[in-house]
Design a protein around this motif. Structure first.
Motif, PDB file in Angstrom:
ATOM      1  N   ARG A   1       0.824  -1.213   0.000  1.00  0.00           N
ATOM      2  CA  ARG A   1       0.000   0.000   0.000  1.00  0.00           C
ATOM      3  C   ARG A   1       0.861   1.267   0.000  1.00  0.00           C
ATOM      4  N   GLN A   2       1.830   1.339   0.896  1.00  0.00           N
ATOM      5  CA  GLN A   2       2.623   2.558   1.024  1.00  0.00           C
ATOM      6  C   GLN A   2       3.390   2.861  -0.249  1.00  0.00           C
ATOM      7  N   ARG A   3       3.979   1.831  -0.872  1.00  0.00           N
ATOM      8  CA  ARG A   3       4.745   2.070  -2.091  1.00  0.00           C
ATOM      9  C   ARG A   3       3.831   2.478  -3.248  1.00  0.00           C
ATOM     10  N   ASN A   4       2.625   1.895  -3.324  1.00  0.00           N
ATOM     11  CA  ASN A   4       1.700   2.307  -4.375  1.00  0.00           C
ATOM     12  C   ASN A   4       1.163   3.721  -4.123  1.00  0.00           C
ATOM     13  N   GLU A   5       0.960   4.082  -2.857  1.00  0.00           N
ATOM     14  CA  GLU A   5       0.526   5.441  -2.560  1.00  0.00           C
ATOM     15  C   GLU A   5       1.621   6.440  -2.928  1.00  0.00           C
ATOM     16  N   HIS A   6       2.874   6.059  -2.705  1.00  0.00           N
ATOM     17  CA  HIS A   6       3.985   6.923  -3.122  1.00  0.00           C
ATOM     18  C   HIS A   6       3.983   7.088  -4.642  1.00  0.00           C
ATOM     19  N   ALA A   7       3.721   5.988  -5.352  1.00  0.00           N
ATOM     20  CA  ALA A   7       3.660   6.063  -6.816  1.00  0.00           C
ATOM     21  C   ALA A   7       2.524   6.990  -7.246  1.00  0.00           C
ATOM     22  N   TRP A   8       1.384   6.909  -6.575  1.00  0.00           N
ATOM     23  CA  TRP A   8       0.276   7.811  -6.881  1.00  0.00           C
ATOM     24  C   TRP A   8       0.684   9.270  -6.670  1.00  0.00           C
ATOM     25  N   ASP A   9       1.470   9.537  -5.630  1.00  0.00           N
ATOM     26  CA  ASP A   9       1.936  10.898  -5.400  1.00  0.00           C
ATOM     27  C   ASP A   9       2.743  11.403  -6.597  1.00  0.00           C
ATOM     28  N   VAL A  10       3.533  10.500  -7.185  1.00  0.00           N
ATOM     29  CA  VAL A  10       4.302  10.866  -8.374  1.00  0.00           C
ATOM     30  C   VAL A  10       3.360  11.192  -9.528  1.00  0.00           C
ATOM     31  N   PHE A  11       2.354  10.349  -9.727  1.00  0.00           N
ATOM     32  CA  PHE A  11       1.455  10.562 -10.859  1.00  0.00           C
ATOM     33  C   PHE A  11       0.553  11.781 -10.669  1.00  0.00           C
ATOM     34  N   LYS A  12       0.299  12.157  -9.456  1.00  0.00           N
ATOM     35  CA  LYS A  12      -0.483  13.369  -9.219  1.00  0.00           C
ATOM     36  C   LYS A  12       0.297  14.621  -9.601  1.00  0.00           C
TER      37      LYS A  12
ATOM     38  N   TRP B   1       2.509  14.219 -12.351  1.00  0.00           N
ATOM     39  CA  TRP B   1       3.014  13.785 -13.662  1.00  0.00           C
ATOM     40  C   TRP B   1       2.456  14.702 -14.749  1.00  0.00           C
ATOM     41  N   ASP B   2       3.348  15.490 -15.360  1.00  0.00           N
ATOM     42  CA  ASP B   2       2.875  16.420 -16.389  1.00  0.00           C
ATOM     43  C   ASP B   2       3.234  15.989 -17.806  1.00  0.00           C
ATOM     44  N   LYS B   3       3.848  14.809 -17.931  1.00  0.00           N
ATOM     45  CA  LYS B   3       4.103  14.270 -19.265  1.00  0.00           C
ATOM     46  C   LYS B   3       2.837  13.598 -19.796  1.00  0.00           C
ATOM     47  N   PRO B   4       2.720  13.434 -21.117  1.00  0.00           N
ATOM     48  CA  PRO B   4       1.476  12.915 -21.702  1.00  0.00           C
ATOM     49  C   PRO B   4       1.055  11.563 -21.115  1.00  0.00           C
ATOM     50  N   PHE B   5      -0.222  11.476 -20.783  1.00  0.00           N
ATOM     51  CA  PHE B   5      -0.793  10.277 -20.166  1.00  0.00           C
ATOM     52  C   PHE B   5      -2.151  10.021 -20.811  1.00  0.00           C
ATOM     53  N   LEU B   6      -2.304   8.843 -21.419  1.00  0.00           N
ATOM     54  CA  LEU B   6      -3.518   8.505 -22.173  1.00  0.00           C
ATOM     55  C   LEU B   6      -4.165   7.253 -21.605  1.00  0.00           C
ATOM     56  N   THR B   7      -5.497   7.211 -21.570  1.00  0.00           N
ATOM     57  CA  THR B   7      -6.217   6.003 -21.169  1.00  0.00           C
ATOM     58  C   THR B   7      -6.976   5.440 -22.368  1.00  0.00           C
ATOM     59  N   LEU B   8      -6.923   4.105 -22.501  1.00  0.00           N
ATOM     60  CA  LEU B   8      -7.607   3.405 -23.594  1.00  0.00           C
ATOM     61  C   LEU B   8      -8.332   2.172 -23.056  1.00  0.00           C
ATOM     62  N   PHE B   9      -9.116   2.333 -22.020  1.00  0.00           N
ATOM     63  CA  PHE B   9      -9.823   1.207 -21.421  1.00  0.00           C
ATOM     64  C   PHE B   9     -10.892   0.667 -22.380  1.00  0.00           C
TER      65      PHE B   9
ATOM     66  N   GLY C   1      -0.834  15.315 -16.672  1.00  0.00           N
ATOM     67  CA  GLY C   1      -0.529  15.001 -18.064  1.00  0.00           C
ATOM     68  C   GLY C   1      -1.661  14.346 -18.823  1.00  0.00           C
ATOM     69  N   ALA C   2      -2.719  13.947 -18.106  1.00  0.00           N
ATOM     70  CA  ALA C   2      -3.882  13.341 -18.758  1.00  0.00           C
ATOM     71  C   ALA C   2      -4.874  14.384 -19.252  1.00  0.00           C
ATOM     72  N   GLN C   3      -4.690  15.632 -18.818  1.00  0.00           N
ATOM     73  CA  GLN C   3      -5.638  16.677 -19.193  1.00  0.00           C
ATOM     74  C   GLN C   3      -5.518  17.011 -20.678  1.00  0.00           C
ATOM     75  N   GLY C   4      -6.668  17.008 -21.360  1.00  0.00           N
ATOM     76  CA  GLY C   4      -6.709  17.383 -22.766  1.00  0.00           C
ATOM     77  C   GLY C   4      -6.227  16.327 -23.732  1.00  0.00           C
ATOM     78  N   GLN C   5      -5.956  15.119 -23.254  1.00  0.00           N
ATOM     79  CA  GLN C   5      -5.490  14.049 -24.138  1.00  0.00           C
ATOM     80  C   GLN C   5      -6.684  13.360 -24.810  1.00  0.00           C
ATOM     81  N   PRO C   6      -6.451  12.698 -25.941  1.00  0.00           N
ATOM     82  CA  PRO C   6      -7.547  12.054 -26.683  1.00  0.00           C
ATOM     83  C   PRO C   6      -7.931  10.689 -26.107  1.00  0.00           C
ATOM     84  N   HIS C   7      -8.354  10.670 -24.848  1.00  0.00           N
ATOM     85  CA  HIS C   7      -8.751   9.425 -24.211  1.00  0.00           C
ATOM     86  C   HIS C   7      -9.886   8.774 -24.995  1.00  0.00           C
ATOM     87  N   ALA C   8      -9.895   7.456 -24.975  1.00  0.00           N
ATOM     88  CA  ALA C   8     -10.918   6.753 -25.758  1.00  0.00           C
ATOM     89  C   ALA C   8     -11.337   5.475 -25.041  1.00  0.00           C
ATOM     90  N   ILE C   9     -12.569   5.080 -25.292  1.00  0.00           N
ATOM     91  CA  ILE C   9     -13.072   3.783 -24.842  1.00  0.00           C
ATOM     92  C   ILE C   9     -12.985   2.833 -26.026  1.00  0.00           C
TER      93      ILE C   9
END
Length: 305
Positions: free
Chosen positions: A227-238, A240-248, A268-276
Motif C-alpha cells: 500500500r505505502q509504495r503504491n501510494e507513493h507512486a500515486w503521489d508521483v502521478f499526481k 506527472w505532467d508528461k502525456p498520459f492517455l487512457t484506452l480502457f 498530463g492526462a488533461q486534454g489528451q484524446p482518451h478513448a473507450i
C-alpha cells in the motif's frame, strides 16, 4: 533500489514448447537479472522512439502480436518483455520467491540493465501494477504513458465482484487452463492454435506458480504490504505532467471505469484524446489489437515522439 531476491531454484520452459507458434516470428533477447533469465522481444531501429509493452496475468509477450506490426510499421522500436514466471522468462520454483515487490524489483533491474530511455509505456492488467511502479520510480526514463484495463491499487477501494471470483478461482480450482482463461477474457474468443500458444510456457503445474499467485498479490485491503509504495507512486502521478492517455475497453468487468481517477488526478492526462475501446474485453490486445496500436501511434506522433 531494493536488493534483488536470491532465487535458489527456477524452471526454464524448453524452447521446443514454442516451436508450434506460427504467428509470432520474433526472436527473444535475454538479460540475466539476479540469476534469472528475462526474455523480451526487441524489434525495430535501435535509435527509434521505444514503445514498452508490458503484459499481465496470465499472458506473455505473445499477447502483443497484433500490435507489434502496426508499431513497427510506424517506425518505432518495440520492446515487449516476459515477466518473471511467464513466457520464455525463468520461473522460480518456490512460492516464497514470488511477491509484488520482487516482481517490481526484477523488472526495474531489467529496465536499468538495458538502460532504456525515452520510453512510451503501454500497460495492461499486471503490466500496469508493475509498469506504473517502474515509471514512478524511474520517471526520467519515460516520456509518456498509455494505460488500458489496468490500475495501481492501494487496497483502500472497493474490490469488483468479478475480481473476487477470479482470485478465488486462481487459489482453489484444481483446473487452471491458462489458454482458456485468456480466452474467457476476450470478447471474440481465441482459436485452438492461440490457446495452445498461451499454454506453451507452462508444460505442467510446477511452471504455473506465478499465474496462480498473481491475483492474490493485488492490494485489496488497507494493511497490504505494498500500500505505502503504491501510494507513493500515486503521489508521483499526481504531479506527472508528461502525456498520459487512457484506452480502457467497455467490456471488462474488472477494470471498467478505472480510467476516471487517472483522467481526474494526473496533470498530463488533461486534454489528451482518451478513448473507450468498444467491443473489447479484458484482453483488448486480442480483441482490438490493431486499433489500440493505431491509437498509440497517433498519441506518440501528436505528443512529439
Amino acid at each position: 533500489m531494493s536488493a534483488l531476491p536470491v532465487v535458489e531454484k527456477f524452471l526454464r520452459t524448453p524452447e521446443h514448447r514454442f516451436s508450434h507458434i506460427t504467428d509470432f516470428p520474433y526472436q527473444p533477447r535475454y538479460s540475466e537479472i539476479g540469476g534469472l533469465r528475462i526474455a523480451c522481444i526487441d524489434e525495430g531501429p535501435r535509435d527509434a522512439t521505444p514503445i514498452l509493452l508490458m503484459h499481465g496475468e496470465p499472458t506473455w509477450s505473445y499477447l502483443y502480436r497484433k500490435m507489434i506490426p502496426v508499431l513497427l510499421a510506424a517506425g518505432f522500436r518495440v520492446i515487449a518483455p516476459d515477466l518473471v514466471g511467464f513466457g520464455r522468462s525463468d520461473k522460480p520454483a518456490n512460492r516464497k520467491d514470488y511477491s509484488y515487490l520482487n516482481h517490481v524489483s526484477w523488472m526495474k533491474a531489467w529496465l536499468l540493465a538495458n538502460d532504456l530511455r525515452g520510453l512510451t509505456l503501454f500497460c495492461q492488467d499486471w503490466g500496469s501494477l508493475i509498469g506504473l511502479r517502474m515509471a514512478a520510480e524511474e520517471p526520467e526514463r519515460f516520456a509518456r504513458i498509455v494505460l488500458a484495463n489496468g490500475a495501481l491499487p492501494t487496497g483502500t477501494m472497493t474490490v469488483p465482484k468479478a475480481f473476487k471470483i477470479w482470485r478465488a478461482f486462481s487459489r482453489y480450482s484444481p483446473w487452471f487452463p491458462i489458454g482458456r482463461i485468456v480466452k474467457s477474457g476476450c470478447v471474440h474468443g481465441l482459436s485452438k492454435a492461440e490457446i495452445a500458444a498461451y499454454d506453451a510456457p507452462f508444460p505442467d503445474r510446477t511452471y504455473r506458480i506465478a499465474a496462480r499467485l498473481f491475483p492474490g498479490f493485488v492490494p485489496t485491503t488497507p494493511d497490504d504490504p505494498e500500500r505505502q509504495r503504491n501510494e507513493h507512486a500515486w503521489d508521483v502521478f499526481k504531479r506527472w505532467d508528461k502525456p498520459f492517455l487512457t484506452l480502457f475497453s467497455n467490456r471488462d468487468p474488472v477494470t471498467r471505469g478505472g480510467y476516471k481517477a487517472w483522467m481526474d488526478l494526473v496533470p498530463g492526462a488533461q486534454g489528451q484524446p482518451h478513448a473507450i475501446t468498444r467491443n473489447a474485453g479484458h484482453f483488448l490486445q486480442e480483441d482490438k489489437g490493431e486499433e489500440v496500436a493505431a491509437a498509440i501511434v497517433r498519441f506518440v506522433q501528436q505528443t512529439g515522439g
